[in-house]
Design a protein around this motif. Structure first.
Motif, PDB file in Angstrom:
ATOM      1  N   LEU A  29       0.929  -1.310   0.185  1.00 36.18           N
ATOM      2  CA  LEU A  29       0.005  -0.076   0.049  1.00 36.18           C
ATOM      3  C   LEU A  29       0.679   1.149   0.063  1.00 36.18           C
ATOM      4  CD1 LEU A  29      -3.054  -1.017   2.190  1.00 36.18           C
ATOM      5  CD2 LEU A  29      -3.169   0.129   0.068  1.00 36.18           C
ATOM      6  N   ILE A  30       1.815   1.196   0.750  1.00 35.86           N
ATOM      7  CA  ILE A  30       2.724   2.125   0.816  1.00 35.86           C
ATOM      8  C   ILE A  30       3.441   2.618  -0.775  1.00 35.86           C
ATOM      9  CG2 ILE A  30       4.930   3.368   1.726  1.00 35.86           C
ATOM     10  CD1 ILE A  30       4.059   1.800   4.431  1.00 35.86           C
ATOM     11  N   GLY A  31       3.694   1.412  -1.035  1.00 35.55           N
ATOM     12  CA  GLY A  31       4.496   1.631  -2.663  1.00 35.55           C
ATOM     13  C   GLY A  31       3.582   2.236  -3.419  1.00 35.55           C
ATOM     14  N   PHE A  36       1.662   7.758  -6.415  1.00 39.87           N
ATOM     15  CA  PHE A  36       0.594   8.995  -6.645  1.00 39.87           C
ATOM     16  C   PHE A  36       1.407  10.219  -7.164  1.00 39.87           C
ATOM     17  CE2 PHE A  36      -3.546   8.987  -6.013  1.00 39.87           C
ATOM     18  CZ  PHE A  36      -4.030   8.055  -4.826  1.00 39.87           C
ATOM     19  N   PHE A  37       2.634  10.312  -6.903  1.00 37.47           N
ATOM     20  CA  PHE A  37       3.450  11.542  -7.107  1.00 37.47           C
ATOM     21  C   PHE A  37       4.475  11.137  -8.136  1.00 37.47           C
ATOM     22  CE2 PHE A  37       1.367  13.192  -3.091  1.00 37.47           C
ATOM     23  CZ  PHE A  37       1.661  12.043  -2.000  1.00 37.47           C
ATOM     24  N   GLU A  38       3.857  10.499  -9.016  1.00 39.52           N
ATOM     25  CA  GLU A  38       4.832  10.010  -9.956  1.00 39.52           C
ATOM     26  C   GLU A  38       5.352  11.291 -10.702  1.00 39.52           C
ATOM     27  OE1 GLU A  38       3.076   7.689 -12.950  1.00 39.52           O
ATOM     28  OE2 GLU A  38       5.200   7.230 -13.733  1.00 39.52           O
ATOM     29  N   MET A  45      12.236   9.278  -8.223  1.00 43.73           N
ATOM     30  CA  MET A  45      12.790   7.816  -8.687  1.00 43.73           C
ATOM     31  C   MET A  45      13.512   7.078  -7.687  1.00 43.73           C
ATOM     32  SD  MET A  45      12.058   7.898 -11.639  1.00 43.73           S
ATOM     33  CE  MET A  45      12.930   7.434 -13.319  1.00 43.73           C
ATOM     34  N   ILE A  46      14.252   7.988  -6.470  1.00 43.84           N
ATOM     35  CA  ILE A  46      14.759   7.326  -5.776  1.00 43.84           C
ATOM     36  C   ILE A  46      13.800   6.878  -4.605  1.00 43.84           C
ATOM     37  CG2 ILE A  46      16.128   7.585  -3.396  1.00 43.84           C
ATOM     38  CD1 ILE A  46      17.752   9.871  -5.140  1.00 43.84           C
ATOM     39  N   LEU A  47      12.546   7.597  -4.253  1.00 45.61           N
ATOM     40  CA  LEU A  47      11.617   6.964  -3.459  1.00 45.61           C
ATOM     41  C   LEU A  47      10.852   5.712  -4.151  1.00 45.61           C
ATOM     42  CD1 LEU A  47      10.579   8.130  -0.738  1.00 45.61           C
ATOM     43  CD2 LEU A  47       8.843   9.284  -1.893  1.00 45.61           C
ATOM     44  N   PHE A  48      10.662   5.918  -5.675  1.00 47.29           N
ATOM     45  CA  PHE A  48       9.802   4.673  -6.126  1.00 47.29           C
ATOM     46  C   PHE A  48      10.719   3.536  -6.069  1.00 47.29           C
ATOM     47  CE2 PHE A  48       7.059   2.303  -8.674  1.00 47.29           C
ATOM     48  CZ  PHE A  48       7.844   1.908  -9.611  1.00 47.29           C
ATOM     49  N   GLY A  49      12.081   3.664  -6.529  1.00 49.79           N
ATOM     50  CA  GLY A  49      13.053   2.544  -6.496  1.00 49.79           C
ATOM     51  C   GLY A  49      13.009   1.919  -5.130  1.00 49.79           C
ATOM     52  N   SER A  50      13.257   2.767  -3.949  1.00 51.38           N
ATOM     53  CA  SER A  50      13.382   2.206  -2.701  1.00 51.38           C
ATOM     54  C   SER A  50      12.173   1.319  -2.342  1.00 51.38           C
ATOM     55  CB  SER A  50      13.544   3.243  -1.760  1.00 51.38           C
ATOM     56  OG  SER A  50      14.610   4.068  -2.113  1.00 51.38           O
TER      57      SER A  50
END
Lengths: 269, 295
Positions: A29-31, A36-38, A45-50
């Motif tokens: 869910l967090i992922g 949402f903030f793409e 990119m770092i947040l999504f990758g992580s």
């Protein structure tokens, strides 16, 4: 009594794996929320990758922890101080082993289903829809490739997977059963037994590969391989049959070793 | 407490619904890059994701294709999902001006649209084939160059191909590199009538040096083409090279079949004309080597 044993096993597993599943769902869910903030920014990119890496690690951890819990449950329930209680129940050792093995297989299946649900949550939206479309298309291609044999192949695959999981679990049980014969450090002994089993398994596999390579020309194996390439249905039956056979052998051998140890060489803590 | 639980449940449901509506940029890009065979069992037309149609040309003739900034698309049948387009589709290139689609495909339509066993091997939708070694030569013979043009310019192009093209002027293209966007930009230059006359005169009057291996000691500048009015059609005329010390210009004609050049040293009286014609390109020599633009 077996029904009650079954129910008790399921309750024990539920208490442990359900919180794990909730954590996995939470990570998914967090992922998904992060997406949402793409944007094209480096921070996203770092947040999504992580978040993706954390999700993948969580999924792998779920499988590993489920397997670990299955093995631990078997050991603590039958070979530690809990064994004094468990083995006084009006249930044979065969029934103990089979119930534990069945519930372990169900737990592994439940974990895989949970990973599937979490993946759907993680990709919720267009991506999830496309994933389902892709699965549907691949199924169509599968049916086009194998025609009338498709259903039989699916059944064979399910049997092979179930036997594979059950067989692997039985091998763990057999290693624990042999390991508990040691006077000290039974867990270490069980791990040692597993390594020996693994070495023997690899040695047998390597032997057959060498045999195959050495006699490739002499036994006209190239023609046979060409035949398999041109007949994917036959090769699929062959591969699944082989995996089923290996799973069955491991299951039977593991069961016999575990049962004999429990009946004749039990050495509780 | 009951109201709080109800509120949390409503927020959770609304959030999930919003998540359903969210798209993924990468998936959107993949969808834009997917095109479809318009008709079943036919490779004659392609429909892009935005609805533009492209029709296959039987002959390429002298259509000039600017090979800078082409983007890749994957052409599939309509039932193939976007995520599997690379696996089950054929990759082609779309020109920067979106007028042409170009590439190489196995033109055996049975291979592209169905799984059939033909002469001992099976075809798939991708055109990849499982073949026995003996059949491989038959299969590679089927692979050809294909060129599609946009539906709205198809009548004009096919008429030109049928009736012949009128070439009206000489021109050349060269690259400039945009450091801000890290992309190559193509700049077109149309030669004046006088400049055209200079080129023609040099090629006519100067004695060529056949199979000149010294050419590679000089620097390539640009390629001159004889272009139609709409600059879609073009014929190779010659190339302009400059000596390493930038003192002398050469015209060079390439012969594809034998892979050799004939070179023409530009007489002194025309050196100024060449200098004016190639001023901007020569400046780029110090920045990067110029590359041939047309294909």
């Amino acid at each position: 009594m077996v029904k009650k044993l079954f129910k008790h096993e399921l309750d024990a597993y539920t208490r442990t794996v359900v919180p794990m599943y909730l954590v996995l769902l939470g990570v998914a869910l967090i992922g998904r929320f992060v997406q949402f903030f793409e944007s094209e920014s480096d921070a996203y990119m770092i947040l999504f990758g992580s978040s993706t890496v954390v999700f993948i690690i969580s999924a792998i951890a779920c499988v590993v922890l489920t397997t670990f819990f299955c093995i631990k449950r078997f050991y603590s329930n039958l070979f530690s101080y809990e064994g004094y209680l468990s083995l006084t129940l009006p249930v044979t050792s065969t029934q103990h082993i089979l119930v534990k093995n069945t519930v372990a297989v169900l737990a592994e299946i439940a974990t895989l289903l949970m990973i599937f649900v979490s993946t759907c949550v993680f990709t919720l939206g267009d991506v999830c829809v496309e994933l389902f479309k892709a699965s549907g298309y691949l199924t169509k291609v599968f049916y086009q490739t194998f025609g009338g044999q498709s259903t039989l192949i699916i059944i064979e695959a399910i049997v092979a997977v179930l036997l594979g999981v059950a067989g692997s679990m039985m091998v763990f049980y057999a290693c624990i059963a042999i390991g508990q014969r040691a006077k000290k450090n039974r867990v270490g002994a069980a791990i040692g037994v597993y390594f020996i089993y693994y070495l023997i398994y690899q040695a047998i596999g390597t032997f057959f590969i060498i045999l195959f390579t050495v006699f490739y020309d002499a036994w006209n194996l190239e023609q046979f391989m060409q035949y398999l390439t041109n007949h994917p249905d036959v090769s699929m039956h062959l591969y699944l049959g082989l995996f089923t056979f290996i799973g069955l052998v491991l299951y039977i051998v593991g069961f016999i070793v575990t049962k004999r140890t429990m009946d004749r060489k039990l050495n509780l803590e | 407490m009951k109201n709080l639980k109800r509120f949390i449940a409503i927020v959770a449901v609304l959030t999930m619904m919003c998540m359903l509506l969210c798209s993924c940029n990468e998936l959107d890009d993949m969808k834009k890059a997917q095109a479809f065979w318009t008709e079943e069992n036919s490779i004659d037309t392609i429909t892009m994701s935005n609805g533009d149609k492209y029709i296959k040309l039987d002959k390429r003739n002298d259509i000039m294709l600017d090979d800078s900034n082409w983007r890749m698309i994957t052409v599939t049948t309509e039932d193939v999902p976007t995520l599997l387009s690379d696996e089950f589709g054929i990759s082609l290139s779309v020109s920067d001006d979106n007028n042409f689609i170009y590439g190489y495909i196995n033109e055996n339509v049975d291979m592209i649209f169905s799984k059939k066993t033909i002469n001992g091997y099976a075809g798939t939708k991708t055109g990849d084939i499982f073949i026995t070694a003996e059949d491989s030569m038959d299969v590679t013979d089927e692979i050809g160059e294909v060129l599609y043009c946009k539906e709205d310019i198809y009548p004009e192009i096919s008429k030109s191909i049928k009736e012949g093209v009128e070439y009206t002027h000489y021109g050349y293209d060269y690259y400039t590199f945009d450091e801000a966007t890290l992309t190559d930009n193509v700049v077109s230059y149309k030669l004046s009538d006088n400049e055209k006359k200079v080129i023609d005169t040099i090629l006519k009057e100067v004695k060529p040096n056949h199979n000149d291996e010294n050419l590679y000691n000089h620097n390539y500048l640009l390629t001159i083409n004889n272009l139609s009015d709409n600059e879609i059609f073009g014929k190779y005329v010659c190339e302009i090279w400059i000596s390493a010390d930038k003192s002398t210009y050469y015209l060079a004609k390439y012969f594809e079949g034998v892979d050799t050049y004939d070179t023409y040293e530009v007489p002194d009286k025309y050196q100024d004309d060449l200098e004016k014609m190639t001023e901007d390109v020569v400046k780029l020599l110090d920045v990067h080597h110029t590359q041939k633009v047309f294909m």
